[in-house]
Scaffold this motif. Sequence first.
Motif, PDB file in Angstrom:
ATOM      1  N   PHE A 191       0.818  -1.202   0.000  1.00 11.79           N
ATOM      2  CA  PHE A 191       0.000   0.000   0.000  1.00 11.79           C
ATOM      3  C   PHE A 191       0.860   1.264   0.000  1.00 11.79           C
ATOM      4  CE2 PHE A 191      -1.976   3.532   2.172  1.00 11.79           C
ATOM      5  CZ  PHE A 191      -3.060   3.726   1.361  1.00 11.79           C
ATOM      6  N   VAL A 192       0.525   2.164  -0.896  1.00 14.83           N
ATOM      7  CA  VAL A 192       1.204   3.454  -0.950  1.00 14.83           C
ATOM      8  C   VAL A 192       0.141   4.537  -0.780  1.00 14.83           C
ATOM      9  CG1 VAL A 192       2.613   5.005  -2.351  1.00 14.83           C
ATOM     10  CG2 VAL A 192       2.940   2.534  -2.532  1.00 14.83           C
ATOM     11  N   ALA A 193       0.292   5.375   0.214  1.00 14.36           N
ATOM     12  CA  ALA A 193      -0.668   6.451   0.447  1.00 14.36           C
ATOM     13  C   ALA A 193      -0.618   7.422  -0.729  1.00 14.36           C
ATOM     14  CB  ALA A 193      -0.328   7.175   1.734  1.00 14.36           C
ATOM     15  N   GLU A 194      -1.777   7.781  -1.256  1.00 18.55           N
ATOM     16  CA  GLU A 194      -1.800   8.740  -2.352  1.00 18.55           C
ATOM     17  C   GLU A 194      -2.686   9.906  -1.967  1.00 18.55           C
ATOM     18  OE1 GLU A 194      -2.805   6.930  -6.032  1.00 18.55           O
ATOM     19  OE2 GLU A 194      -0.935   5.769  -6.082  1.00 18.55           O
ATOM     20  N   PHE A 195      -2.190  11.103  -2.125  1.00 18.51           N
ATOM     21  CA  PHE A 195      -3.043  12.269  -1.935  1.00 18.51           C
ATOM     22  C   PHE A 195      -2.566  13.399  -2.825  1.00 18.51           C
ATOM     23  CE2 PHE A 195      -0.222  14.616   1.020  1.00 18.51           C
ATOM     24  CZ  PHE A 195       0.567  13.593   1.529  1.00 18.51           C
ATOM     25  N   SER A 196      -3.458  14.371  -2.999  1.00 17.42           N
ATOM     26  CA  SER A 196      -3.154  15.419  -3.964  1.00 17.42           C
ATOM     27  C   SER A 196      -3.239  16.792  -3.322  1.00 17.42           C
ATOM     28  CB  SER A 196      -4.124  15.337  -5.147  1.00 17.42           C
ATOM     29  OG  SER A 196      -5.431  15.517  -4.687  1.00 17.42           O
ATOM     30  N   ILE A 197      -2.424  17.688  -3.830  1.00 18.27           N
ATOM     31  CA  ILE A 197      -2.397  19.069  -3.358  1.00 18.27           C
ATOM     32  C   ILE A 197      -2.661  19.956  -4.568  1.00 18.27           C
ATOM     33  CG2 ILE A 197      -1.005  20.854  -2.257  1.00 18.27           C
ATOM     34  CD1 ILE A 197       0.597  18.710  -0.851  1.00 18.27           C
ATOM     35  N   ALA A 198      -3.681  20.797  -4.474  1.00 15.68           N
ATOM     36  CA  ALA A 198      -4.033  21.668  -5.600  1.00 15.68           C
ATOM     37  C   ALA A 198      -4.117  23.102  -5.104  1.00 15.68           C
ATOM     38  CB  ALA A 198      -5.366  21.231  -6.199  1.00 15.68           C
ATOM     39  N   GLY A 199      -4.071  24.045  -6.034  1.00 17.12           N
ATOM     40  CA  GLY A 199      -4.312  25.432  -5.659  1.00 17.12           C
ATOM     41  C   GLY A 199      -3.201  26.386  -6.036  1.00 17.12           C
ATOM     42  N   ALA A 200      -2.940  27.347  -5.130  1.00 18.93           N
ATOM     43  CA  ALA A 200      -2.099  28.507  -5.447  1.00 18.93           C
ATOM     44  C   ALA A 200      -0.677  28.114  -5.817  1.00 18.93           C
ATOM     45  CB  ALA A 200      -2.076  29.465  -4.265  1.00 18.93           C
ATOM     46  N   ARG A 201      -0.293  28.548  -7.012  1.00 20.84           N
ATOM     47  CA  ARG A 201       1.042  28.259  -7.523  1.00 20.84           C
ATOM     48  C   ARG A 201       2.114  28.956  -6.675  1.00 20.84           C
ATOM     49  NH1 ARG A 201       1.996  29.379 -13.899  1.00 20.84           N
ATOM     50  NH2 ARG A 201       4.107  28.518 -14.042  1.00 20.84           N
ATOM     51  N   SER A 202       1.782  30.114  -6.138  1.00 24.28           N
ATOM     52  CA  SER A 202       2.773  30.854  -5.356  1.00 24.28           C
ATOM     53  C   SER A 202       3.210  30.044  -4.132  1.00 24.28           C
ATOM     54  CB  SER A 202       2.215  32.202  -4.917  1.00 24.28           C
ATOM     55  OG  SER A 202       1.001  32.024  -4.235  1.00 24.28           O
TER      56      SER A 202
END
Lengths: 324, 519
Positions: free
Chosen positions: B78-89
């Motif tokens: 198992f490999v935890a997967e998550f995503s981060i989206a939003g402000a490029r700065s």
Amino acid sequence: MLIKKSYKTAASTFAIVVTTGFVMQNGDALASRFATAEPQAQPSQDAPVRTTQNLASEVANPAPLADKSGFADRVNSSEQNYTPPNISLDQEFSALGLTCDVTLDATKSAGAMVTLEFKAPCHVNEVVTINHQGLRFTSVTSEIGHITVQMPALVAAASFKATLIDGNTVSAIVNVPEVSDYDRVAVQWTGDSGLRIHALELGADYGERGHVWAKSPQTVAAALQARGGYITALGNIDFPGAKHAEVYTFPSGQVQKTGVVRLRVEAEVTAKTCSKEIEAQALQNGVDGVISVSDLTLSMPTCDAIGDFLVLNNLLRDLKIAQN
Amino acid sequence: MKFFRAAVFAALFLTGMLVPALAQDVTLTSRDGKVSVSGTLLSFDGEFFRVDSLYGVLTLDGTGVTCAGIGCPNLESFVAEFSIAGARSMGAVLLPTLVEMFAEQSGMRVKRIVQDDRQYTYVLRLAETGKDVARIAFRMSNTDGGIAEMLDGDADMVLATREITAAEAKTAYKAGLGDMKRAARSRIVGLDGLVPVVAQNNPVAAISLMDLARIFAGDITNWQDIGGPDAPIFLHHLSADTGLAQQFETDVMQTEKRVLAATIKRHATAVEVVDAVARDPFAIGITRFSEIGNAKMLALRGTCGMAFTPTRRALKTEDYPLATPLFLYTPARRLPKAAREFLTFLRSPAAQRAVRHVGFVDQDVTQIGIDDQGKRFANAIASAGDEVNLADLQSMIDTLRPASRLTLTFRFNTGSSSLDAQSRSNVVLLARLLEAGAYDGRELMFVGFSDGDGAASGNRVISQRRARAVRAAVKLAATTLKPDQATLSTKAFGEALPMACDDTEWGRQVNRRVEVWIK
């Protein structure tokens, strides 16, 4: 087989050196030396000129010296400050009669640069991997088993390692306190992926003065005069596993300005790299101020983008130049 | 059916999307074999199964059950997967640095797989065994884009350079993502500020907020009008969907009741803004404190001569009026263990060092001695008069002289008694420090100040009330603090120590505050 071949080439090269350069430049010295020394029956010692053939056979079957007594004294008397080489006849020798010792010397030079001299007389035309604080590249030894390379130091207590294909590793340490006057970043990769650092110094745009990259690398001398930074390309050969690196240096301690040097990494989309994944590493100052190495995989654009460049603005953090 | 599934898998793989657990059949049985639940596996986070069963969606602890069926995940790999989206700065440099630092502290190595500047994935693997632990997908756009991704259910963490709006929070709540206004759903990663910049060779050094609004509204078009050369002003600004541009809109343009001019040149990033401005002596731009590039910051000048230079300290204390906290929002669903550990890490001293290292402002609480506050006391003397007399000032100095001010300050939303986002975060921050014993045996004074509107006596009462309210909030948050650990007192000096002029709304807002002083 392979060894013999390189052996012959090396021997003939040496013979030419001996017959031309050596005698021409040192003719007078030699003449005076032989004039003061007692002429004795030592043909193998005295003959300044050798043929390829007899040198080769001598090296292949090193015969013990006919009369070793007083040898050091004799040489001493002919040349001041001469110390006899500490050679045991049990040692192995190269084609040129040099001991097979593998050595690495590191000498500091101006601009927090280091000159590395690697000597492995029994490993001619051989690939050597040089490693310095995680910065690594491959280089090939010369016909006499030498490599000389000038490279930037990344830390003050700079250690260098050179590793031969057989795993034999030698190292050298040199203290380079001037490192703190310079900001250095690097990218390194394997094969011919052709990564390039582009530095845009203190507001410069592409193509302007202050745009420093492989095609406009600038010099250590210019950096010493606070005119800007420079690129050092490391790794001198191309073969599938060749390791290359590019280091960018900015003389923060010299330049009396504040501002930002923008750092970009570009990778050209070529027939060899398109749709492929390029393995690379980035080296830059970590939070603790020490250079840290991070692993990268660049997913290259598809092959309809051949000729384009993948431009990455954030792999290397921009350098903030502040005056204390 | 099987063929179709393989095709879907392949398609997802090729587009580089994170693969949620696909609808598959599982039967989860308790260790003693007495209870079992069958259904469609919705997700597995390494610890918990979420199953759509006959009884509705159930979350089951993976350690208590055995899984059978084609949908069962491989527990070992198992490999935890998550995503981060939003402000490029925030996502360009700050978050990657934090991820790298987190990995280093957790004995992991990272590899960054790069598509381009907006899309990259961090793979975290154990240094010892080489086993992959987590994959973090970054998809950078801007604050609006990140919130939209979260509302679509595609983002596990959202980077925002402004606070989530009431309307967005309402939509998120309806979508079952939880109450985004609650402290548990957001955290402040670091601090930043809105800063006007000009080229190095532009002679102008300071500007009032009013003039800034007039310039960006197109009402002032020549540098001559604000003390510069006779030359037209060229405007550079961030694109309208960035959180910083929206913050500028509410904090500057709306406050001054102005509308942005159509002639503004918009840029996708602050880097582009400052690079354009640095090359043009007649340009002015809006950027963030963390990205000044080769341009020059302008100080903000108050109408009565007080100026605010954006500095790390002034952003921490919010004495600079255009501070912009950097938010990270998480929807109310269970995140994998590695993601939760990363969120915990964000509050650590190591994370604050990383924030500082890459040019943002950290939240470490430091002390400001009275010697470094000469300008503030000079202001106090200059504004003293009938309402605040010499005796008032002397009493204030007597109280504050033996103490030091903490950088942590509490301020309130415009026209409201509710704490602003940075101050709400400060409540938690101070409570943690108190719990950890950072101020054991010391006295913390919550010192209330007000603006100068209205009578001085009334203002003193209001500032006392605010100081008590803040102290109560901190006490409530510091659940494990013992009463004898530290003394928490309140003081109030009303309008005696103004930071800004009271003739503008933002000036009054800067003045309304509760400072914390330590003895």
